[in-house]
Design a protein around this motif. Structure first.
Motif, PDB file in Angstrom:
ATOM      1  N   LEU A  74      88.508  60.704  63.001  1.00 22.22           N
ATOM      2  CA  LEU A  74      87.213  60.551  62.339  1.00 22.22           C
ATOM      3  C   LEU A  74      86.855  61.823  61.558  1.00 22.22           C
ATOM      4  CD1 LEU A  74      84.914  58.397  62.231  1.00 22.22           C
ATOM      5  CD2 LEU A  74      83.820  59.673  64.073  1.00 22.22           C
ATOM      6  N   LEU A  75      87.033  62.982  62.187  1.00 23.00           N
ATOM      7  CA  LEU A  75      86.738  64.243  61.512  1.00 23.00           C
ATOM      8  C   LEU A  75      87.638  64.461  60.299  1.00 23.00           C
ATOM      9  CD1 LEU A  75      86.201  66.540  64.620  1.00 23.00           C
ATOM     10  CD2 LEU A  75      84.477  65.937  62.918  1.00 23.00           C
ATOM     11  N   LEU A  76      88.928  64.153  60.426  1.00 23.12           N
ATOM     12  CA  LEU A  76      89.848  64.312  59.299  1.00 23.12           C
ATOM     13  C   LEU A  76      89.503  63.330  58.172  1.00 23.12           C
ATOM     14  CD1 LEU A  76      92.281  65.764  58.118  1.00 23.12           C
ATOM     15  CD2 LEU A  76      93.751  64.119  59.301  1.00 23.12           C
ATOM     16  N   GLY A  77      89.107  62.114  58.534  1.00 20.90           N
ATOM     17  CA  GLY A  77      88.684  61.143  57.525  1.00 20.90           C
ATOM     18  C   GLY A  77      87.467  61.619  56.750  1.00 20.90           C
ATOM     19  N   PHE A  78      86.517  62.237  57.454  1.00 24.41           N
ATOM     20  CA  PHE A  78      85.334  62.769  56.769  1.00 24.41           C
ATOM     21  C   PHE A  78      85.690  63.961  55.885  1.00 24.41           C
ATOM     22  CE2 PHE A  78      82.571  60.918  60.324  1.00 24.41           C
ATOM     23  CZ  PHE A  78      82.323  59.779  59.584  1.00 24.41           C
ATOM     24  N   ALA A  79      86.646  64.791  56.325  1.00 27.40           N
ATOM     25  CA  ALA A  79      87.077  65.913  55.493  1.00 27.40           C
ATOM     26  C   ALA A  79      87.720  65.413  54.208  1.00 27.40           C
ATOM     27  CB  ALA A  79      88.048  66.797  56.273  1.00 27.40           C
ATOM     28  N   LEU A  80      88.471  64.334  54.296  1.00 32.02           N
ATOM     29  CA  LEU A  80      89.074  63.760  53.099  1.00 32.02           C
ATOM     30  C   LEU A  80      88.032  63.081  52.219  1.00 32.02           C
ATOM     31  CD1 LEU A  80      92.269  62.266  54.718  1.00 32.02           C
ATOM     32  CD2 LEU A  80      92.235  64.027  52.942  1.00 32.02           C
ATOM     33  N   LEU A  81      87.131  62.326  52.825  1.00 33.59           N
ATOM     34  CA  LEU A  81      86.132  61.573  52.070  1.00 33.59           C
ATOM     35  C   LEU A  81      85.104  62.486  51.406  1.00 33.59           C
ATOM     36  CD1 LEU A  81      85.066  58.683  51.408  1.00 33.59           C
ATOM     37  CD2 LEU A  81      83.629  58.896  53.430  1.00 33.59           C
ATOM     38  N   CYS A  82      84.622  63.472  52.150  1.00 33.53           N
ATOM     39  CA  CYS A  82      83.513  64.304  51.674  1.00 33.53           C
ATOM     40  C   CYS A  82      83.958  65.654  51.119  1.00 33.53           C
ATOM     41  CB  CYS A  82      82.522  64.529  52.801  1.00 33.53           C
ATOM     42  SG  CYS A  82      81.920  63.001  53.524  1.00 33.53           S
ATOM     43  N   GLY A  83      85.203  66.014  51.325  1.00 30.52           N
ATOM     44  CA  GLY A  83      85.710  67.303  50.862  1.00 30.52           C
ATOM     45  C   GLY A  83      86.004  68.220  52.033  1.00 30.52           C
ATOM     46  N   PRO A  84      86.947  69.148  51.847  1.00 31.65           N
ATOM     47  CA  PRO A  84      87.335  70.013  52.956  1.00 31.65           C
ATOM     48  C   PRO A  84      86.217  70.935  53.434  1.00 31.65           C
ATOM     49  CG  PRO A  84      88.516  70.606  50.943  1.00 31.65           C
ATOM     50  CD  PRO A  84      87.762  69.354  50.667  1.00 31.65           C
ATOM     51  N   VAL A  85      85.366  71.397  52.529  1.00 33.58           N
ATOM     52  CA  VAL A  85      84.262  72.276  52.944  1.00 33.58           C
ATOM     53  C   VAL A  85      83.269  71.485  53.795  1.00 33.58           C
ATOM     54  CG1 VAL A  85      82.338  73.685  52.128  1.00 33.58           C
ATOM     55  CG2 VAL A  85      84.547  73.804  50.966  1.00 33.58           C
ATOM     56  N   ALA A  86      82.941  70.282  53.363  1.00 31.79           N
ATOM     57  CA  ALA A  86      82.047  69.429  54.160  1.00 31.79           C
ATOM     58  C   ALA A  86      82.694  69.090  55.495  1.00 31.79           C
ATOM     59  CB  ALA A  86      81.710  68.159  53.392  1.00 31.79           C
ATOM     60  N   GLY A  87      84.016  68.923  55.511  1.00 34.60           N
ATOM     61  CA  GLY A  87      84.715  68.650  56.761  1.00 34.60           C
ATOM     62  C   GLY A  87      84.574  69.778  57.760  1.00 34.60           C
ATOM     63  N   VAL A  88      84.662  71.016  57.268  1.00 30.31           N
ATOM     64  CA  VAL A  88      84.475  72.178  58.154  1.00 30.31           C
ATOM     65  C   VAL A  88      83.033  72.219  58.656  1.00 30.31           C
ATOM     66  CG1 VAL A  88      84.460  74.708  58.233  1.00 30.31           C
ATOM     67  CG2 VAL A  88      86.344  73.495  57.117  1.00 30.31           C
ATOM     68  N   TYR A  89      82.074  71.952  57.772  1.00 30.43           N
ATOM     69  CA  TYR A  89      80.675  71.905  58.196  1.00 30.43           C
ATOM     70  C   TYR A  89      80.453  70.832  59.259  1.00 30.43           C
ATOM     71  CZ  TYR A  89      78.881  75.072  54.583  1.00 30.43           C
ATOM     72  OH  TYR A  89      78.616  76.155  53.810  1.00 30.43           O
TER      73      TYR A  89
END
Length: 135
Positions: A74-89
């Motif tokens: 789920l976290l990796l999917g959000f990093a891909l969908l929203c961008g790597p910076v948003a994924g770290v946030y």
């Protein structure tokens, strides 16, 4: 942050609370859609970097036993969908949001290693970032 991220996080949190699992039928399409969106918006190098670095980080977290596979997909999917910076946030904010959840379950079940529905913390992080982007 997109509406897709909010809806996906809400469904994942609901599933995690009820069954303590996040189904692959939710995370695999998110990974596929996130990869396509990332390729379109950020190009192949950022997408590949997100997959490689994010995947390695997820593997490391999984091997320590800190989070389960569904949470990490789920976290990796959000990093891909929203961008790597948003994924770290999202990762950072979900760790912060998990602290009171962890304390609650620790006190309720009188154990030092409670099983918490971590997708609830991920939902809190996605909601906060969505609200912040809209404000």
């Amino acid at each position: 942050m997109s509406l897709i991220a909010l809806v996906t996080a809400a469904i994942a949190a609901w599933c995690d609370v009820r069954t303590r699992t996040i189904p692959d039928r939710l995370t695999v399409p998110l990974l596929a859609l996130g990869s396509l969106v990332s390729l379109h918006l950020r190009g192949p190098w950022i997408t590949a970097g997100t997959l490689l670095i994010g995947g390695a980080l997820c593997e490391l977290i999984y091997r320590t036993g800190a989070l389960a596979g569904g949470d990490l997909k789920l976290l990796l999917g959000f990093a891909l969908l929203c961008g790597p910076v948003a994924g770290v946030y999202i990762l950072y904010l979900s760790l912060l949001a998990a602290l009171p959840l962890f304390l609650f379950f620790m006190l309720r079940y009188r154990t030092l290693r409670p099983s918490i529905p971590y997708a609830v913390a991920i939902l809190a992080a996605v909601t906060w970032l969505s609200w912040r982007d809209l404000a």
